[in-house]
Design a protein around this motif. Sequence first.
Motif, PDB file in Angstrom:
ATOM      1  N   TRP A 185       0.776  -1.034   0.030  1.00  0.00           N
ATOM      2  CA  TRP A 185       0.095  -0.130   0.157  1.00  0.00           C
ATOM      3  C   TRP A 185       0.819   1.390  -0.014  1.00  0.00           C
ATOM      4  N   LEU A 186       2.238   1.035   0.330  1.00  0.00           N
ATOM      5  CA  LEU A 186       2.871   2.319   0.440  1.00  0.00           C
ATOM      6  C   LEU A 186       3.222   2.858  -1.180  1.00  0.00           C
ATOM      7  N   ARG A 187       2.998   2.031  -1.888  1.00  0.00           N
ATOM      8  CA  ARG A 187       3.267   2.421  -3.450  1.00  0.00           C
ATOM      9  C   ARG A 187       1.971   3.262  -3.705  1.00  0.00           C
ATOM     10  N   ASP A 188       2.410   4.546  -4.076  1.00  0.00           N
ATOM     11  CA  ASP A 188       1.418   5.609  -4.812  1.00  0.00           C
ATOM     12  C   ASP A 188       2.118   6.327  -5.997  1.00  0.00           C
ATOM     13  N   ARG A 242       2.069   9.978  -6.013  1.00  0.00           N
ATOM     14  CA  ARG A 242       2.810  10.728  -5.168  1.00  0.00           C
ATOM     15  C   ARG A 242       1.827  11.871  -4.494  1.00  0.00           C
ATOM     16  N   THR A 243       0.649  11.630  -4.375  1.00  0.00           N
ATOM     17  CA  THR A 243      -0.283  12.612  -3.935  1.00  0.00           C
ATOM     18  C   THR A 243      -1.277  12.025  -2.821  1.00  0.00           C
ATOM     19  N   SER A 244      -1.095  10.805  -2.435  1.00  0.00           N
ATOM     20  CA  SER A 244      -1.957  10.262  -1.390  1.00  0.00           C
ATOM     21  C   SER A 244      -1.642  10.666   0.063  1.00  0.00           C
ATOM     22  N   PRO A 245      -2.635  11.317   0.410  1.00  0.00           N
ATOM     23  CA  PRO A 245      -2.143  11.996   2.015  1.00  0.00           C
ATOM     24  C   PRO A 245      -2.035  10.980   2.994  1.00  0.00           C
ATOM     25  N   THR A 246      -2.614   9.801   2.973  1.00  0.00           N
ATOM     26  CA  THR A 246      -2.208   8.612   3.811  1.00  0.00           C
ATOM     27  C   THR A 246      -0.521   8.119   3.667  1.00  0.00           C
ATOM     28  N   VAL A 247       0.000   8.087   2.759  1.00  0.00           N
ATOM     29  CA  VAL A 247       1.226   7.798   2.274  1.00  0.00           C
ATOM     30  C   VAL A 247       2.172   9.023   2.358  1.00  0.00           C
ATOM     31  N   LEU A 248       1.744  10.141   2.109  1.00  0.00           N
ATOM     32  CA  LEU A 248       2.646  11.322   2.365  1.00  0.00           C
ATOM     33  C   LEU A 248       2.786  11.426   3.804  1.00  0.00           C
ATOM     34  N   ASP A 249       1.624  11.294   4.609  1.00  0.00           N
ATOM     35  CA  ASP A 249       1.694  11.724   6.159  1.00  0.00           C
ATOM     36  C   ASP A 249       2.623  10.596   6.576  1.00  0.00           C
ATOM     37  N   TYR A 250       2.458   9.378   6.142  1.00  0.00           N
ATOM     38  CA  TYR A 250       3.330   8.407   6.678  1.00  0.00           C
ATOM     39  C   TYR A 250       5.017   8.502   6.629  1.00  0.00           C
TER      40      TYR A 250
END
Length: 706
Positions: free
Chosen positions: A49-52, A55-63
């Motif tokens: 799930w860490l693949r985005d 590069r805009t997913s708030p969840t990934v960027l926040d992590y």
Amino acid sequence: MRKHTIALLCLSSLSSFWLTAAELTAPIAVQQPYTVTSANGDRPDPYYWLRDDSRTSPTVLDYLQRENDYFAQYSAGYQALTDKLTDEIIGRIKQDDSSVPYNKGDYSYYTRFDTGKEYPIYLRKSLKDGTEQVMLDVNVLAAGKDFYQVANMRVSPDQNLLAYVDDTNGRRQYTLKIRDLRTGKDLPDQLTGLSSSIAWAKDSKTLYVVKNDPATLLSTQVLQHTLGNDVASARQVYEEKDNSFYMGIGNTGDNNYVVIYLGSTVSTEMRVQDASKPDSEFKVLAPRQRDFQYSASHINDRWVISTDWDAPNFRLMSVTDDKIGDRNNWQPLVKHDDKVFIEDFELFNNYLAINERSDGLRRLKVMPWAAPDKAFYVASDESAYVMAFETNVEPNTDYVRYVYTSLTTPASTYQLNMKTGEKQLLKQTEILGGFDKNNYKTERVWATATDGVKVPISLLYRKDFKRDGSAPLYQYAYGSYGNSSDPSFRSVALSLVDRGFVYAIAHIRGGQEMGRQWYEDGKLLHKINTFTDYIAVTDYLVANQYAAKDKVFGMGGSAGGLLMGAVANMAPEKYRGLVAHVPFVDVVTTMLDEGIPLTTNEFDEWGNPKQKAYYDYMLSYSPYDQVAKQNYPAMLVTTGLHDSQVQYFEPAKWVAKLRTHKTNNQPLMFKTNMEAGHGGKSGRFSRLAENAQEYAFILNLLGQTK
């Protein structure tokens, strides 16, 4: 197809992604069911799930930001050391500095850095009246941008225009711009989504660029653009259908030809066009064949070619203009030597200069065309050194420029008179901060690999170093793609060496330090040699008392980051700490996914996991897949959010898995540069500050605060 069962998580539930029991509790990534499927086996990947890709997913960027915050908290404990190292490393750089000018046409061209400025200024000076002109001030272009890079530039044949390509996020997808040097203004013509290649036709109005596929980022089309025309009407003059080939465009050294360069790991092809005839067809110099590589340049109505045809270490051949198209027309020029690898060559009207590699060292050989038997080598007084060509743009000269450097000698630009053998030092990079090369010593030693092969090691240490087994060791290596790790001067390394470190470069298999076979023995189904060579170097240096066994630190980046990941799994007890920059650690999953940039170009380097033999072998060393329940060294891992070479999610997943598997309390730090790509930050001081950050991490582990 892969089974994607990741649930979308709202921001209010982000607390489930990490533990917050204590101030310095590391972020712990949630695990979500996901299966990577293939014909050769299915593998669970709970951190997929860490693949985005956006590069805009708030969840990934926040992590990722939480990981950055965690590192910031940790490194705050030794911030004074980081600051001191930053000042020290930057303090060695002569900030107001210029390159050695070279003459071309009516001008002398050079590059200048100004005090306090991050970026270069590209200039030229008229040979007629001495007037200086700023062609590009990259500091002005970069103003207000988090990342900015001018990756390539070429002056038009009439010297009135400058074509350049720039990148504003580090993803290496470039925009072509053309500056009118008579006015200092950019023309409206702009093409986007390009590689960094540029070529001019002789009419100074026809330009060639390479268009990239927007998804895979593979170079797929050569476009010909006529200045003043709508950029949308740029004409496709070539399209590459084989997605295992890279592509570039350029001009020959004599500027008589436009050349399309096509290359895979094991095969190359060149297509050439008379630069005075931009409407003519490109002709194949020699058709591609598997396991056949060549490169060529042009002078005086003939092509000189470096090729591995019946010559693993390459030989030189030639062919006249009227006989191109069939390699059987090539004539021998310099024969193959199984102990000497031909790295590069330069062509002059009266001389051939060759950059060779033997015994792991790069040296220069000069051969007069009229008297080949009078060829000679440029001598060196050091045991480990590097000689490589500098800018040579004028074929009608008796002078060749080259750079000489070693671990103790800063980069030195020389001009050699090929007729008399006399050489002149034009410039040596000035190292500030009290540097004296006489305080240091370089040495070449050899470790024995597990299969008995001797592996060269280049060492740097202070002359007062005592070989008593107490010193800390910093060991660097790369070991992939045939890229050799040359023992060139590294001013940043002095900050470790002056604190008692031995600095080592391990010339492991996978590079070409010892010739082409050295590379062949470190790729595909021999890749593990790269990792065991590195460990053997560590064992040798510890056993021979160059280093203390509890003070060994390793560093590698990109494919060298893969090396660090493999070593961490295979021999964690041998290292006090490891630093992995932009590491390629999720080998199997990446190589199964042809939608990821660059994958298809790499099958002959790593193997195609759709074939079971390669799948099983790659799986046996893939760092992400081989993470185990065991103690791990202290680790610092870095990445760039916009990296196009190794996607950020590879190290992100690897660190997440390491956090749940490692059984000790050694620090594991992960830092994502949110504005950069594979090469890190773009400014010269910003990059040096990243070196300081790495060194401070290492020194802090040893309890050093100065």
